[in-house]
Scaffold this active site. Structure first.
Site, PDB file in Angstrom:
ATOM      1  N   GLY A 275     -12.440  -3.916   1.197  1.00  0.00           N
ATOM      2  CA  GLY A 275     -13.821  -3.465   1.341  1.00  0.00           C
ATOM      3  C   GLY A 275     -14.214  -2.516   0.217  1.00  0.00           C
ATOM      4  O   GLY A 275     -15.321  -2.589  -0.329  1.00  0.00           O
TER       5      GLY A 275
ATOM      6  N   LYS B 287     -16.174 -14.530   6.561  1.00  0.00           N
ATOM      7  CA  LYS B 287     -17.609 -14.413   6.829  1.00  0.00           C
ATOM      8  C   LYS B 287     -18.477 -14.301   5.580  1.00  0.00           C
ATOM      9  O   LYS B 287     -18.213 -13.478   4.712  1.00  0.00           O
ATOM     10  CB  LYS B 287     -17.854 -13.173   7.690  1.00  0.00           C
TER      11      LYS B 287
ATOM     12  N   GLY C 279      -6.987  -6.223   0.550  1.00  0.00           N
ATOM     13  CA  GLY C 279      -5.870  -6.249   1.467  1.00  0.00           C
ATOM     14  C   GLY C 279      -5.302  -7.655   1.657  1.00  0.00           C
ATOM     15  O   GLY C 279      -4.149  -7.910   1.336  1.00  0.00           O
TER      16      GLY C 279
ATOM     17  N   ARG D 172       0.825  -1.211   0.000  1.00  0.00           N
ATOM     18  CA  ARG D 172       0.000   0.000   0.000  1.00  0.00           C
ATOM     19  C   ARG D 172       0.861   1.264   0.000  1.00  0.00           C
ATOM     20  O   ARG D 172       0.486   2.271  -0.604  1.00  0.00           O
ATOM     21  CB  ARG D 172      -0.930   0.003   1.213  1.00  0.00           C
TER      22      ARG D 172
HETATM   23  C1  3PG Z   1      -8.680  -1.686   4.597  1.00  0.00           C
HETATM   24  O1  3PG Z   1      -7.816  -2.265   5.255  1.00  0.00           O
HETATM   25  O2  3PG Z   1      -9.548  -2.295   3.942  1.00  0.00           O
HETATM   26  C2  3PG Z   1      -8.670  -0.179   4.533  1.00  0.00           C
HETATM   27  O3  3PG Z   1      -7.450   0.324   4.974  1.00  0.00           O
HETATM   28  C3  3PG Z   1      -9.828   0.366   5.329  1.00  0.00           C
HETATM   29  O4  3PG Z   1      -9.685   0.029   6.672  1.00  0.00           O
HETATM   30  P1  3PG Z   1     -10.977  -0.105   7.593  1.00  0.00           P
HETATM   31  O5  3PG Z   1     -11.720  -1.325   7.108  1.00  0.00           O
HETATM   32  O6  3PG Z   1     -10.476  -0.246   8.998  1.00  0.00           O
HETATM   33  O7  3PG Z   1     -11.797   1.149   7.399  1.00  0.00           O
END
Ligand code: 3PG
Ligand code: MG
Length: 404
Positions: free
Chosen positions: A385, A211, A361, A46
Protein backbone atom coordinates in the site's frame (compact mmCIF):
# COMPACT_ATOMS: atom_id res chain seq x y z
CA UNK A 1 13.76 15.46 1.84
CA UNK A 2 14.67 17.52 4.90
CA UNK A 3 14.80 15.11 7.73
CA UNK A 4 17.20 13.66 10.19
CA UNK A 5 18.47 10.19 9.57
CA UNK A 6 19.71 7.27 11.59
CA UNK A 7 23.25 8.34 10.73
CA UNK A 8 22.58 11.72 12.33
CA UNK A 9 21.38 9.96 15.46
CA UNK A 10 24.38 7.64 15.54
CA UNK A 11 26.57 10.72 15.15
CA UNK A 12 24.92 12.30 18.17
CA UNK A 13 25.72 9.16 20.18
CA UNK A 14 23.22 6.64 21.46
CA UNK A 15 25.19 4.54 23.91
CA UNK A 16 23.03 3.85 26.93
CA UNK A 17 20.09 5.74 25.41
CA UNK A 18 16.68 4.22 24.71
CA UNK A 19 15.69 4.24 21.05
CA UNK A 20 12.16 3.36 19.97
CA UNK A 21 12.21 1.86 16.47
CA UNK A 22 9.00 1.53 14.45
CA UNK A 23 9.46 -1.48 12.19
CA UNK A 24 7.04 -3.22 9.84
CA UNK A 25 7.25 -6.80 11.09
CA UNK A 26 3.89 -7.64 9.55
CA UNK A 27 5.19 -10.90 8.07
CA UNK A 28 3.11 -13.60 6.38
CA UNK A 29 2.63 -16.97 8.10
CA UNK A 30 2.22 -20.49 6.77
CA UNK A 31 -1.57 -20.90 6.55
CA UNK A 32 -1.37 -24.67 7.10
CA UNK A 33 0.50 -24.34 10.42
CA UNK A 34 -0.99 -23.32 13.78
CA UNK A 35 -1.66 -19.62 14.30
CA UNK A 36 -0.57 -17.51 17.24
CA UNK A 37 2.42 -18.22 19.44
CA UNK A 38 3.45 -21.32 17.44
CA UNK A 39 2.90 -19.74 14.02
CA UNK A 40 5.46 -20.41 11.29
CA UNK A 41 6.76 -17.39 9.37
CA UNK A 42 6.58 -18.09 5.63
CA UNK A 43 8.59 -15.08 4.50
CA UNK A 44 10.82 -13.08 6.85
CA UNK A 45 11.79 -10.48 4.24
CA UNK A 46 10.39 -7.60 6.26
CA UNK A 47 12.32 -8.64 9.38
CA UNK A 48 15.54 -8.93 7.37
CA UNK A 49 14.96 -5.53 5.80
CA UNK A 50 15.10 -3.72 9.14
CA UNK A 51 18.16 -5.62 10.47
CA UNK A 52 20.76 -3.05 9.38
CA UNK A 53 19.05 -0.39 11.50
CA UNK A 54 18.72 -2.65 14.53
CA UNK A 55 22.30 -3.85 14.23
CA UNK A 56 23.68 -0.32 13.89
CA UNK A 57 21.82 0.81 17.01
CA UNK A 58 22.72 -2.31 18.97
CA UNK A 59 26.37 -2.07 18.03
CA UNK A 60 26.40 1.59 19.04
CA UNK A 61 25.26 0.54 22.53
CA UNK A 62 21.68 1.76 22.30
CA UNK A 63 18.90 0.13 24.28
CA UNK A 64 16.64 -0.76 21.38
CA UNK A 65 12.87 -0.96 21.74
CA UNK A 66 11.21 -2.27 18.58
CA UNK A 67 7.50 -1.87 17.89
CA UNK A 68 5.30 -3.13 15.03
CA UNK A 69 1.81 -4.09 14.05
CA UNK A 70 0.87 -7.57 12.84
CA UNK A 71 -2.30 -8.21 10.87
CA UNK A 72 -5.44 -6.30 11.68
CA UNK A 73 -6.61 -7.12 15.21
CA UNK A 74 -9.40 -4.87 16.42
CA UNK A 75 -7.77 -2.71 19.10
CA UNK A 76 -7.67 -5.40 21.80
CA UNK A 77 -5.31 -8.31 22.53
CA UNK A 78 -5.94 -11.25 20.22
CA UNK A 79 -3.60 -14.24 20.61
CA UNK A 80 -3.90 -15.03 16.90
CA UNK A 81 -1.88 -11.90 16.16
CA UNK A 82 0.88 -12.11 18.74
CA UNK A 83 4.32 -10.93 17.67
CA UNK A 84 5.97 -13.58 19.88
CA UNK A 85 7.10 -15.79 16.95
CA UNK A 86 8.55 -12.72 15.27
CA UNK A 87 10.61 -11.92 18.38
CA UNK A 88 12.12 -15.38 18.19
CA UNK A 89 12.97 -15.01 14.50
CA UNK A 90 14.37 -11.54 15.01
CA UNK A 91 16.65 -12.93 17.70
CA UNK A 92 17.87 -15.64 15.31
CA UNK A 93 18.53 -13.06 12.59
CA UNK A 94 20.34 -10.74 15.00
CA UNK A 95 22.34 -13.57 16.52
CA UNK A 96 21.35 -12.49 20.02
CA UNK A 97 18.06 -13.12 21.84
CA UNK A 98 15.36 -10.48 21.60
CA UNK A 99 13.43 -9.79 24.80
CA UNK A 100 9.66 -9.88 24.21
CA UNK A 101 7.13 -7.82 26.15
CA UNK A 102 3.65 -9.27 26.56
CA UNK A 103 2.10 -5.82 26.17
CA UNK A 104 2.90 -2.55 24.43
CA UNK A 105 2.75 0.22 27.03
CA UNK A 106 1.70 -1.85 30.05
CA UNK A 107 3.58 -3.06 33.10
CA UNK A 108 5.58 -5.72 31.27
CA UNK A 109 6.72 -3.34 28.52
CA UNK A 110 7.69 -0.64 30.99
CA UNK A 111 9.57 -3.07 33.22
CA UNK A 112 11.43 -4.69 30.32
CA UNK A 113 12.23 -1.37 28.66
CA UNK A 114 13.53 -0.13 32.00
CA UNK A 115 15.70 -3.20 32.52
CA UNK A 116 17.33 -3.14 29.08
CA UNK A 117 21.09 -3.12 29.02
CA UNK A 118 23.23 -1.35 26.44
CA UNK A 119 23.04 -3.17 23.11
CA UNK A 120 19.96 -5.20 24.08
CA UNK A 121 16.87 -5.41 21.87
CA UNK A 122 13.27 -5.57 23.11
CA UNK A 123 10.21 -6.19 20.93
CA UNK A 124 6.86 -4.93 22.19
CA UNK A 125 3.64 -6.86 21.59
CA UNK A 126 1.44 -5.94 18.61
CA UNK A 127 0.68 -2.20 18.56
CA UNK A 128 -2.82 -2.86 17.23
CA UNK A 129 -3.81 -4.56 20.49
CA UNK A 130 -4.42 -0.96 21.59
CA UNK A 131 -7.27 1.03 20.12
CA UNK A 132 -5.15 4.18 20.33
CA UNK A 133 -2.85 2.95 17.57
CA UNK A 134 -5.32 3.22 14.70
CA UNK A 135 -7.86 5.63 16.25
CA UNK A 136 -9.30 8.27 13.92
CA UNK A 137 -9.59 10.61 16.88
CA UNK A 138 -6.40 12.67 17.24
CA UNK A 139 -6.51 12.87 21.03
CA UNK A 140 -6.91 9.10 21.43
CA UNK A 141 -3.94 8.49 19.16
CA UNK A 142 -1.87 11.17 20.87
CA UNK A 143 -2.55 9.67 24.29
CA UNK A 144 -1.29 6.27 23.16
CA UNK A 145 1.67 7.87 21.39
CA UNK A 146 2.56 9.64 24.64
CA UNK A 147 2.71 6.31 26.46
CA UNK A 148 4.91 4.81 23.75
CA UNK A 149 7.19 7.84 23.72
CA UNK A 150 7.59 7.61 27.50
CA UNK A 151 9.52 4.37 26.97
CA UNK A 152 12.39 6.03 25.11
CA UNK A 153 14.57 9.06 24.37
CA UNK A 154 14.60 8.90 20.56
CA UNK A 155 12.37 7.63 17.76
CA UNK A 156 13.50 5.98 14.53
CA UNK A 157 10.98 5.13 11.82
CA UNK A 158 12.12 2.31 9.59
CA UNK A 159 8.66 0.89 8.85
CA UNK A 160 8.35 1.83 5.20
CA UNK A 161 5.40 -0.59 4.79
CA UNK A 162 3.38 1.48 7.27
CA UNK A 163 4.31 5.08 6.35
CA UNK A 164 0.97 5.51 4.56
CA UNK A 165 -0.90 4.94 7.83
CA UNK A 166 -1.86 7.84 10.07
CA UNK A 167 -1.34 5.72 13.16
CA UNK A 168 0.00 6.63 16.59
CA UNK A 169 3.32 4.82 16.21
CA UNK A 170 3.89 6.31 12.77
CA UNK A 171 2.41 9.80 12.91
CA UNK A 172 2.09 10.85 16.54
CA UNK A 173 5.16 9.50 18.35
CA UNK A 174 7.50 11.69 16.24
CA UNK A 175 5.59 14.73 17.49
CA UNK A 176 6.80 13.93 20.99
CA UNK A 177 10.27 12.43 20.49
CA UNK A 178 13.29 13.57 18.49
CA UNK A 179 12.79 11.62 15.27
CA UNK A 180 14.98 10.06 12.59
CA UNK A 181 14.41 8.14 9.35
CA UNK A 182 15.93 4.67 9.16
CA UNK A 183 17.91 3.42 6.19
CA UNK A 184 15.11 1.27 4.83
CA UNK A 185 12.69 4.19 4.68
CA UNK A 186 15.34 6.34 2.99
CA UNK A 187 16.21 3.67 0.43
CA UNK A 188 12.59 2.94 -0.43
CA UNK A 189 11.70 6.60 -0.86
CA UNK A 190 14.79 7.14 -3.00
CA UNK A 191 13.87 4.35 -5.40
CA UNK A 192 10.21 5.28 -5.65
CA UNK A 193 11.14 8.89 -6.22
CA UNK A 194 13.30 7.86 -9.13
CA UNK A 195 10.49 5.78 -10.63
CA UNK A 196 7.91 8.52 -10.07
CA UNK A 197 9.79 11.61 -11.15
CA UNK A 198 12.03 10.44 -13.88
CA UNK A 199 11.41 6.89 -15.06
CA UNK A 200 13.66 5.92 -17.94
CA UNK A 201 11.46 5.05 -20.95
CA UNK A 202 9.98 2.72 -22.00
CA UNK A 203 8.19 2.44 -18.65
CA UNK A 204 5.98 -0.62 -18.15
CA UNK A 205 3.79 -1.15 -15.11
CA UNK A 206 2.42 -4.57 -14.21
CA UNK A 207 -0.54 -4.67 -11.84
CA UNK A 208 -2.26 -7.64 -10.32
CA UNK A 209 -4.05 -8.47 -7.12
CA UNK A 210 -7.69 -8.90 -6.53
CA UNK A 211 -9.43 -5.55 -6.68
CA UNK A 212 -9.61 -2.81 -9.29
CA UNK A 213 -11.04 -0.47 -6.67
CA UNK A 214 -7.80 -0.71 -4.62
CA UNK A 215 -5.71 0.16 -7.67
CA UNK A 216 -7.94 2.73 -9.33
CA UNK A 217 -6.06 5.77 -8.02
CA UNK A 218 -2.69 4.38 -9.01
CA UNK A 219 -3.92 3.38 -12.47
CA UNK A 220 -5.19 6.92 -13.03
CA UNK A 221 -1.95 8.45 -11.78
CA UNK A 222 0.28 6.17 -13.84
CA UNK A 223 -1.61 6.00 -17.10
CA UNK A 224 -0.22 9.27 -18.48
CA UNK A 225 3.34 8.19 -17.62
CA UNK A 226 3.55 4.62 -18.89
CA UNK A 227 4.06 3.01 -22.26
CA UNK A 228 2.13 -0.06 -21.24
CA UNK A 229 0.10 -1.04 -18.21
CA UNK A 230 -0.31 -4.80 -18.00
CA UNK A 231 -3.21 -6.04 -15.91
CA UNK A 232 -3.42 -9.56 -14.48
CA UNK A 233 -4.63 -11.13 -11.23
CA UNK A 234 -8.17 -11.08 -9.97
CA UNK A 235 -8.68 -7.50 -11.12
CA UNK A 236 -8.31 -8.38 -14.81
CA UNK A 237 -11.79 -9.93 -14.92
CA UNK A 238 -13.54 -6.64 -14.30
CA UNK A 239 -11.55 -5.22 -17.24
CA UNK A 240 -12.40 -8.26 -19.39
CA UNK A 241 -16.06 -7.76 -18.55
CA UNK A 242 -15.71 -4.09 -19.55
CA UNK A 243 -14.42 -5.32 -22.92
CA UNK A 244 -17.67 -7.23 -23.29
CA UNK A 245 -16.54 -10.71 -22.25
CA UNK A 246 -18.35 -13.03 -19.86
CA UNK A 247 -16.11 -14.05 -16.95
CA UNK A 248 -18.04 -16.95 -15.42
CA UNK A 249 -17.55 -17.24 -11.67
CA UNK A 250 -14.34 -15.19 -11.71
CA UNK A 251 -13.77 -12.35 -9.27
CA UNK A 252 -15.78 -9.39 -10.52
CA UNK A 253 -16.45 -5.89 -9.23
CA UNK A 254 -19.71 -5.15 -10.99
CA UNK A 255 -19.78 -1.52 -9.92
CA UNK A 256 -16.34 -0.94 -11.47
CA UNK A 257 -17.13 -2.20 -14.96
CA UNK A 258 -18.08 1.28 -16.20
CA UNK A 259 -14.92 2.79 -14.72
CA UNK A 260 -12.81 0.10 -16.40
CA UNK A 261 -14.49 0.84 -19.72
CA UNK A 262 -13.57 4.53 -19.33
CA UNK A 263 -9.98 3.64 -18.43
CA UNK A 264 -9.67 1.37 -21.44
CA UNK A 265 -10.84 4.08 -23.78
CA UNK A 266 -8.64 6.70 -22.12
CA UNK A 267 -5.62 4.39 -22.36
CA UNK A 268 -5.92 3.98 -26.13
CA UNK A 269 -4.39 0.53 -26.21
CA UNK A 270 -1.82 1.09 -23.49
CA UNK A 271 -3.71 -1.13 -21.03
CA UNK A 272 -2.92 -4.72 -21.96
CA UNK A 273 -5.20 -7.50 -20.72
CA UNK A 274 -4.69 -11.28 -20.65
CA UNK A 275 -5.69 -13.15 -23.79
CA UNK A 276 -6.01 -16.52 -22.07
CA UNK A 277 -6.91 -17.63 -18.58
CA UNK A 278 -6.52 -20.74 -16.42
CA UNK A 279 -10.12 -21.44 -15.43
CA UNK A 280 -10.95 -23.85 -12.61
CA UNK A 281 -14.15 -25.36 -11.28
CA UNK A 282 -13.41 -24.03 -7.79
CA UNK A 283 -10.84 -22.15 -5.72
CA UNK A 284 -8.70 -25.15 -4.85
CA UNK A 285 -5.37 -26.68 -5.86
CA UNK A 286 -7.18 -29.93 -6.70
CA UNK A 287 -9.86 -28.34 -8.85
CA UNK A 288 -10.18 -29.34 -12.49
CA UNK A 289 -8.65 -26.54 -14.56
CA UNK A 290 -8.35 -25.70 -18.27
CA UNK A 291 -6.71 -22.90 -20.21
CA UNK A 292 -9.26 -21.00 -22.28
CA UNK A 293 -9.25 -17.81 -24.35
CA UNK A 294 -10.06 -14.80 -22.15
CA UNK A 295 -13.16 -14.25 -24.29
CA UNK A 296 -14.46 -17.77 -23.60
CA UNK A 297 -14.43 -18.33 -19.85
CA UNK A 298 -17.11 -20.97 -19.18
CA UNK A 299 -20.03 -19.83 -17.03
CA UNK A 300 -19.32 -22.46 -14.35
CA UNK A 301 -15.59 -21.73 -13.96
CA UNK A 302 -13.42 -19.05 -12.40
CA UNK A 303 -10.13 -17.69 -13.66
CA UNK A 304 -7.30 -18.26 -11.17
CA UNK A 305 -4.27 -17.38 -13.28
CA UNK A 306 -3.33 -15.82 -16.60
CA UNK A 307 -2.51 -18.36 -19.33
CA UNK A 308 0.73 -19.00 -21.26
CA UNK A 309 -0.20 -16.82 -24.24
CA UNK A 310 -0.81 -13.94 -21.87
CA UNK A 311 2.57 -14.54 -20.23
CA UNK A 312 4.17 -14.40 -23.69
CA UNK A 313 2.25 -11.22 -24.54
CA UNK A 314 3.21 -9.57 -21.26
CA UNK A 315 6.85 -10.70 -21.61
CA UNK A 316 6.96 -9.12 -25.05
CA UNK A 317 5.78 -5.80 -23.60
CA UNK A 318 8.20 -6.05 -20.67
CA UNK A 319 11.23 -7.04 -22.78
CA UNK A 320 12.29 -3.60 -24.11
CA UNK A 321 11.38 -1.72 -20.91
CA UNK A 322 14.00 0.41 -19.18
CA UNK A 323 11.79 0.77 -16.10
CA UNK A 324 9.29 -1.75 -14.71
CA UNK A 325 7.13 -1.37 -11.63
CA UNK A 326 5.27 -4.51 -10.60
CA UNK A 327 2.63 -4.78 -7.90
CA UNK A 328 0.32 -7.73 -7.37
CA UNK A 329 0.47 -11.39 -8.38
CA UNK A 330 -0.94 -12.53 -11.73
CA UNK A 331 -2.84 -15.43 -10.20
CA UNK A 332 -3.25 -17.48 -7.03
CA UNK A 333 0.48 -18.23 -6.89
CA UNK A 334 0.20 -19.84 -3.45
CA UNK A 335 -1.52 -22.80 -5.17
CA UNK A 336 0.92 -24.59 -7.50
CA UNK A 337 -1.46 -25.04 -10.47
CA UNK A 338 -2.01 -21.28 -10.61
CA UNK A 339 1.55 -20.03 -10.09
CA UNK A 340 2.84 -20.09 -13.68
CA UNK A 341 1.50 -16.66 -14.63
CA UNK A 342 3.17 -14.89 -11.73
CA UNK A 343 6.37 -16.84 -12.22
CA UNK A 344 6.46 -16.18 -15.98
CA UNK A 345 5.88 -12.46 -15.62
CA UNK A 346 8.39 -12.21 -12.76
CA UNK A 347 11.00 -14.01 -14.86
CA UNK A 348 10.39 -11.64 -17.76
CA UNK A 349 10.94 -8.71 -15.41
CA UNK A 350 14.27 -10.14 -14.20
CA UNK A 351 15.53 -10.20 -17.79
CA UNK A 352 15.13 -6.54 -18.69
CA UNK A 353 18.12 -4.36 -19.36
CA UNK A 354 16.82 -1.67 -17.04
CA UNK A 355 15.56 -0.97 -13.54
CA UNK A 356 12.78 -3.03 -11.98
CA UNK A 357 10.88 -2.40 -8.78
CA UNK A 358 8.74 -5.02 -7.07
CA UNK A 359 6.24 -3.14 -4.97
CA UNK A 360 4.50 -4.81 -2.20
CA UNK A 361 3.98 -7.42 0.38
CA UNK A 362 2.35 -10.03 -1.86
CA UNK A 363 4.53 -9.64 -4.93
CA UNK A 364 7.68 -9.49 -2.82
CA UNK A 365 6.59 -12.63 -1.00
CA UNK A 366 5.81 -14.25 -4.38
CA UNK A 367 9.35 -13.58 -5.59
CA UNK A 368 10.81 -15.35 -2.57
CA UNK A 369 8.18 -18.08 -2.25
CA UNK A 370 8.58 -19.05 -5.92
CA UNK A 371 12.33 -19.25 -5.35
CA UNK A 372 13.18 -16.49 -7.84
CA UNK A 373 16.52 -14.74 -7.66
CA UNK A 374 15.89 -11.62 -5.56
CA UNK A 375 19.07 -10.00 -6.78
CA UNK A 376 17.77 -10.05 -10.35
CA UNK A 377 15.34 -7.26 -9.46
CA UNK A 378 16.44 -3.65 -9.06
CA UNK A 379 14.54 -3.15 -5.83
CA UNK A 380 12.08 -5.22 -3.84
CA UNK A 381 9.93 -2.94 -1.74
CA UNK A 382 8.68 -3.91 1.71
CA UNK A 383 5.59 -1.75 1.24
CA UNK A 384 2.54 -2.68 -0.80
CA UNK A 385 0.00 0.00 0.00
CA UNK A 386 2.80 2.42 0.88
CA UNK A 387 4.54 2.14 -2.49
CA UNK A 388 1.25 2.45 -4.38
CA UNK A 389 0.28 5.56 -2.44
CA UNK A 390 3.71 7.02 -3.11
CA UNK A 391 3.28 6.44 -6.85
CA UNK A 392 -0.17 8.03 -6.66
CA UNK A 393 1.55 11.16 -5.42
CA UNK A 394 -0.17 11.08 -2.04
CA UNK A 395 1.39 12.58 1.07
CA UNK A 396 2.53 9.77 3.32
CA UNK A 397 1.76 10.61 6.96
CA UNK A 398 4.84 8.77 8.25
CA UNK A 399 7.19 10.72 5.99
CA UNK A 400 5.40 13.98 6.67
CA UNK A 401 5.86 13.42 10.40
CA UNK A 402 9.59 12.79 9.99
CA UNK A 403 10.01 15.96 7.96
CA UNK A 404 8.48 18.17 10.65
C1 3PG B 1 1.22 -4.00 4.76
O1 3PG B 1 1.09 -5.22 4.94
O2 3PG B 1 1.00 -3.46 3.66
C2 3PG B 1 1.69 -3.14 5.90
O3 3PG B 1 2.25 -3.91 6.91
C3 3PG B 1 0.54 -2.29 6.40
O4 3PG B 1 -0.46 -3.11 6.92
P1 3PG B 1 -1.97 -2.60 6.92
O5 3PG B 1 -2.40 -2.56 5.47
O6 3PG B 1 -2.74 -3.59 7.73
O7 3PG B 1 -1.98 -1.22 7.53
MG1 MG C 1 -0.90 -5.66 3.41
Amino acid sequence: MILKTLDDLLGEGVSGRRVLVRADLNVPFDKNAPQGVNAVISDDGRARAVLPTLIALRDAGARVIVMSHLGRPKGAPDPKYTLAPVATRLGELLGSPVVFAADTVGEDARAKAGALEDGQVLLLENLRFNEGETAKDDATRAAFAGELAALADFYVDDAFGAVHRKHASVYDVPVVLPHYAGGLVLREVDVLKKVTENPEQPYVVVLGGSKVSDKLAVIKALLPKVDKLLVGGGMCFTFLKAQGHEVGKSLLEDDMVGTCRDLLSEAQGRIVLPVDVVAATEFSADADSVTVPASEIPADRLGLDIGPESVALFAEAIGPAKTVFWNGPMGVFELAPFAAGTRGVAEAITKIDGFSVVGGGDSAAAVRTLGLDESAFGHISTGGGASLEYLEGKTLPGIEALEK
